[in-house]
Design a protein around this motif. Structure first.
Motif, short mmCIF file in Angstrom:
data_model
loop_
_atom_site.label_atom_id
_atom_site.label_comp_id
_atom_site.label_asym_id
_atom_site.label_seq_id
_atom_site.Cartn_x
_atom_site.Cartn_y
_atom_site.Cartn_z
N ASP A 94 5.58 3.55 5.93
CA ASP A 94 4.45 2.76 5.63
C ASP A 94 3.33 3.02 6.90
N ARG A 95 3.39 3.96 7.60
CA ARG A 95 2.50 4.24 8.88
C ARG A 95 2.24 5.49 9.14
N LYS A 121 -2.61 6.32 -2.64
CA LYS A 121 -3.22 6.88 -4.00
C LYS A 121 -3.61 8.27 -3.76
N ARG A 122 -4.30 8.42 -2.31
CA ARG A 122 -4.99 9.74 -2.06
C ARG A 122 -4.09 10.79 -1.56
N VAL A 123 -2.80 10.57 -1.39
CA VAL A 123 -1.86 11.64 -0.96
C VAL A 123 -1.92 12.80 -1.96
N SER A 124 -2.04 13.99 -1.38
CA SER A 124 -1.92 15.05 -2.22
C SER A 124 -0.82 16.21 -1.92
N GLY A 125 -0.04 15.87 -0.87
CA GLY A 125 0.93 16.73 -0.36
C GLY A 125 1.66 16.25 1.02
N ALA A 156 -2.16 4.10 11.91
CA ALA A 156 -2.55 3.05 10.71
C ALA A 156 -1.61 2.75 9.57
N ASN A 157 -1.66 1.70 8.98
CA ASN A 157 -0.81 1.39 7.82
C ASN A 157 -1.40 2.49 6.77
N LEU A 158 -0.19 2.73 6.15
CA LEU A 158 -0.33 3.74 4.78
C LEU A 158 -0.40 2.67 3.67
N THR A 159 -1.49 2.04 3.50
CA THR A 159 -2.03 1.25 2.61
C THR A 159 -1.90 1.87 1.10
N PRO A 160 -1.75 1.02 0.22
CA PRO A 160 -1.85 1.60 -1.23
C PRO A 160 -3.16 2.53 -1.51
N GLY A 161 -4.10 1.97 -0.76
CA GLY A 161 -5.77 3.06 -0.76
C GLY A 161 -5.27 4.31 -0.40
#
Length: 138
Positions: free
Chosen positions: A107-108, A129-133, A121-126
């Motif tokens: 989550d970070r 949803k942008r993670v591509s790999g 930083a926090n790995l927020t839902p925003g």
């Protein structure tokens, strides 16, 4: 390479100002410069010289270049999200990854962000949803 070693190398860059196309700990880097600096901390020399690239995420000339480099020099991450993995992000609704960071945990993450520099930083839902790999250092 262990996730702890990768995270320690990335955390050494915290507070480094954002500077496009640079990779100097404490003086300036962008997101790719952060990865390049971590690579040097882990392995010594970088495997290639990075060609010039524009700051604009909409630059069509280098679409796909970040993913291609990740696929060439890193290994695909399999299974669970773990500390030390390199994560690629799509930005502004684009199909191709244009940003990267290093996971500190599920989550970070650490990344270089314009106006903020290198931050954890926090790995927020925003962001999720942008993670591509996801990739790991060899």
């Amino acid at each position: 390479m262990t996730g702890d070693a990768v995270v320690a190398a990335a955390r050494a860059w915290l507070g480094t100002p954002y500077r496009h196309r640079t990779s100097t700990q404490g003086a300036g880097c962008d997101c790719l410069g952060l990865l390049r600096g971590v690579w040097r901390a882990l392995y010594g020399e970088e495997p290639v010289t990075v060609p010039a690239y524009r700051a604009s995420v909409r630059d069509p000339e280098h679409a796909g270049a970040l993913r291609e480099a990740a696929e060439r020099f890193l290994l695909p991450a399999e299974g669970a999200v773990e500390a030390g993995q390199v994560v690629l992000f799509r930005l502004n609704g684009l199909d191709e990854a244009r940003h990267c960071g290093i996971l500190v945990g599920a989550d970070r993450f650490i990344h270089a962000q314009e106006k903020l520099g290198v931050v954890e930083a926090n790995l927020t839902p925003g962001w999720v949803k942008r993670v591509s790999g996801r990739f790991v250092f060899p």
